[in-house]
Design a protein around this motif. Structure first.
Motif, PDB file in Angstrom:
ATOM      1  N   LEU A   1      -5.308   0.971   8.285  1.00 12.17           N
ATOM      2  CA  LEU A   1      -4.549  -0.118   7.663  1.00 12.17           C
ATOM      3  C   LEU A   1      -4.097  -1.150   8.697  1.00 12.17           C
TER       4      LEU A   1
ATOM      5  N   LYS B   1      -8.823   0.825   0.431  1.00 10.69           N
ATOM      6  CA  LYS B   1      -7.517   0.318  -0.010  1.00 10.69           C
ATOM      7  C   LYS B   1      -7.041  -0.839   0.865  1.00 10.69           C
ATOM      8  N   ALA B   2      -7.410  -0.812   2.147  1.00  9.36           N
ATOM      9  CA  ALA B   2      -6.999  -1.884   3.056  1.00  9.36           C
ATOM     10  C   ALA B   2      -7.634  -3.215   2.696  1.00  9.36           C
TER      11      ALA B   2
ATOM     12  N   ALA C   1      -8.739   4.912   2.973  1.00 10.01           N
ATOM     13  CA  ALA C   1      -7.835   3.887   3.500  1.00 10.01           C
ATOM     14  C   ALA C   1      -8.576   2.579   3.753  1.00 10.01           C
TER      15      ALA C   1
ATOM     16  N   GLN D   1       2.367   6.911   5.903  1.00  6.32           N
ATOM     17  CA  GLN D   1       0.971   7.340   5.826  1.00  6.32           C
ATOM     18  C   GLN D   1       0.699   8.401   6.881  1.00  6.32           C
TER      19      GLN D   1
ATOM     20  N   ILE E   1       3.687  -1.407   3.993  1.00 12.42           N
ATOM     21  CA  ILE E   1       2.953  -0.135   4.018  1.00 12.42           C
ATOM     22  C   ILE E   1       3.917   1.052   3.976  1.00 12.42           C
TER      23      ILE E   1
ATOM     24  N   ILE F   1       0.845  -1.194   0.000  1.00 11.91           N
ATOM     25  CA  ILE F   1       0.000   0.000   0.000  1.00 11.91           C
ATOM     26  C   ILE F   1       0.878   1.242   0.000  1.00 11.91           C
TER      27      ILE F   1
ATOM     28  N   ALA G   1       1.674  -7.293   4.972  1.00  6.50           N
ATOM     29  CA  ALA G   1       1.264  -5.982   4.481  1.00  6.50           C
ATOM     30  C   ALA G   1       2.466  -5.047   4.537  1.00  6.50           C
TER      31      ALA G   1
ATOM     32  N   ARG H   1       6.396  -1.583   8.007  1.00  2.88           N
ATOM     33  CA  ARG H   1       6.084  -0.171   7.795  1.00  2.88           C
ATOM     34  C   ARG H   1       7.342   0.617   7.445  1.00  2.88           C
TER      35      ARG H   1
ATOM     36  N   ALA I   1      -4.821   7.318   8.187  1.00  2.00           N
ATOM     37  CA  ALA I   1      -4.759   6.218   7.228  1.00  2.00           C
ATOM     38  C   ALA I   1      -4.080   4.999   7.858  1.00  2.00           C
TER      39      ALA I   1
ATOM     40  N   GLU J   1      -6.976  -3.319   9.848  1.00  2.00           N
ATOM     41  CA  GLU J   1      -7.304  -4.344   8.846  1.00  2.00           C
ATOM     42  C   GLU J   1      -6.284  -5.473   8.878  1.00  2.00           C
TER      43      GLU J   1
ATOM     44  N   ILE K   1      -5.638  -6.416   1.914  1.00  2.00           N
ATOM     45  CA  ILE K   1      -4.953  -7.194   2.964  1.00  2.00           C
ATOM     46  C   ILE K   1      -5.899  -8.310   3.381  1.00  2.00           C
TER      47      ILE K   1
END
Length: 377
Positions: free
Chosen positions: A140, A109-110, A106, A132, A129, A87, A127, A153, A136, A143, A113
């Motif tokens: 995420l 878009k999540a 978000a 963000q 990421i 993402i 995920a 991240r 957001a 989710e 996942i």
């Protein structure tokens, strides 16, 4: 055809026809059932997605990189249960469909996942990421918890450690999930591309099962990034005068373009050629570009979805002032007008330091590439 690529090249016309022939009976069946229930026929993007999967299966491919069309949760591509979900930074876009706030967008878009199926050898979704805004990231991460997914991240598990502008691009030092990768030459302009690069690196590491003892081969990573090209993203079309095209189509993309032009180039005089789709935040795009364009030529890229020239010109005049705004009814006319402005500005001091940037839409960038004789990609 350029929307479906295998081994870095768009599929051939013959492959395109074969893929459609393979899925056509199923498309007809779905259309009949949907219309009988009062629903619509499949969209072009839904059919193209099915064609892509058919083309991939015919090869067969080893790995697929599948980009959603819009959002994620209800996107046609989300029939794939991917073990790695990537993402990128989330901004305000497609508000008619995805929601009016960053958190709502978000949430859509999540949707990519997803929990992995219960197999004999259990696996987890990872995920990956990008940076963000907090509202957001909260969505995420929530989710990811629901999908029982591992999370990587940016600026936590991976990061851009350093970045130096270089001729033709930039040199990076990247912290991956499994180690540091230094002296990475990326032949793309813009700080945002450095962040895209480390995001891609983390995704590949996650796919191969990253770990402290599983760092990818540094030379392979260097070779891979050195071979990167991104059509329509600060892509140089000509050198005298300098002409770039960029597919920025929302305020965030336009801001990244403006930052790149300010930080990595030293234009004395720069003309923007802009055509924006009617459902986009044209005002936000123009505001982001005002500081970098000395003059702007607003035009129409030929798409029925594009904003009409008069409306776009009014928005431009509010931000640039009437003296800096010129109109042209077609993109080819706009490029000709902008070229004349650049040549006039460079008449005394030469063309170096003067240039043109064509932007505002992915469609605008694509049409411009064709006008400059580049193959679709």
């Amino acid at each position: 055809m350029e929307r479906i690529s295998i081994d870095g090249k768009p599929i051939t016309p013959a492959q395109y026809v074969n893929a459609y022939t393979e899925v056509e009976p199923f498309v007809q069946l779905v259309d009949q059932q949907s219309e009988a229930a009062g629903g619509p026929k499949m969209s072009k993007f839904e059919v193209l997605t099915a064609m892509a999967f058919a083309a991939f299966a015919d090869v067969p491919i080893d790995v697929a990189v599948v980009e959603v069309g819009m959002g994620g949760r209800w996107d046609a591509t989300n029939v794939v249960n991917a073990p790695v979900a990537v993402i990128t930074p989330i901004g305000i876009d497609h508000t008619d469909y995805l929601g009016d706030t960053i958190a709502e967008i978000a949430g859509e878009k999540a949707g990519i996942i997803t929990r992995q199926p219960d197999d004999l050898v259990p696996t987890d979704t990872v995920a990956v990421i990008a940076k963000q805004v907090p509202e957001a990231m909260d969505v995420l991460l929530a989710e990811a918890v629901r999908a029982d997914a591992a999370v990587a991240r940016e600026d936590s598990e991976f990061a851009v450690l350093s970045r130096q502008v270089a001729i033709g691009g930039q040199v990076l030092e990247l912290q991956g999930l499994s180690g540091v990768y230094s002296e990475i030459f990326l032949p793309l302009h813009g700080e945002h591309q450095a962040h895209n690069a480390v995001l891609a690196l983390a995704a590949v590491e996650a796919f191969f099962g990253a770990g402290a003892d599983r760092q990818l081969d540094v030379e392979a990573i260097r070779a891979g990034f050195a071979a990167v090209h991104s059509p329509g993203r600060m892509e140089r079309m000509r050198s005298a005068p300098t002409v770039f095209i960029d597919a920025a189509h929302n305020p965030a993309g336009a801001a990244a373009l403006a930052q790149t032009l300010q930080q990595e180039f030293d234009f004395r005089f720069l003309v923007g050629v802009v055509s924006v789709m009617g459902d986009k935040d044209a005002g936000g795009i123009l505001s982001a570009l005002e500081s970098v364009f000395d003059q702007i030529v607003v035009t129409h890229n030929g798409s029925p979805r594009a904003m009409d020239v008069e409306s776009l010109a009014l928005l431009a005049e509010e931000r640039f002032g009437q003296d800096r705004v010129i109109t042209a009814m077609t993109l080819s006319d706009a490029i000709e007008t902008a070229t004349a402005l650049v040549e006039e500005a460079g008449a005394e001091e030469g063309l170096s330091g003067s240039g043109m940037v064509i932007t505002g839409s992915v469609v605008t960038a694509g049409v411009a590439r064709t006008l400059f004789g580049r193959d679709p990609q």
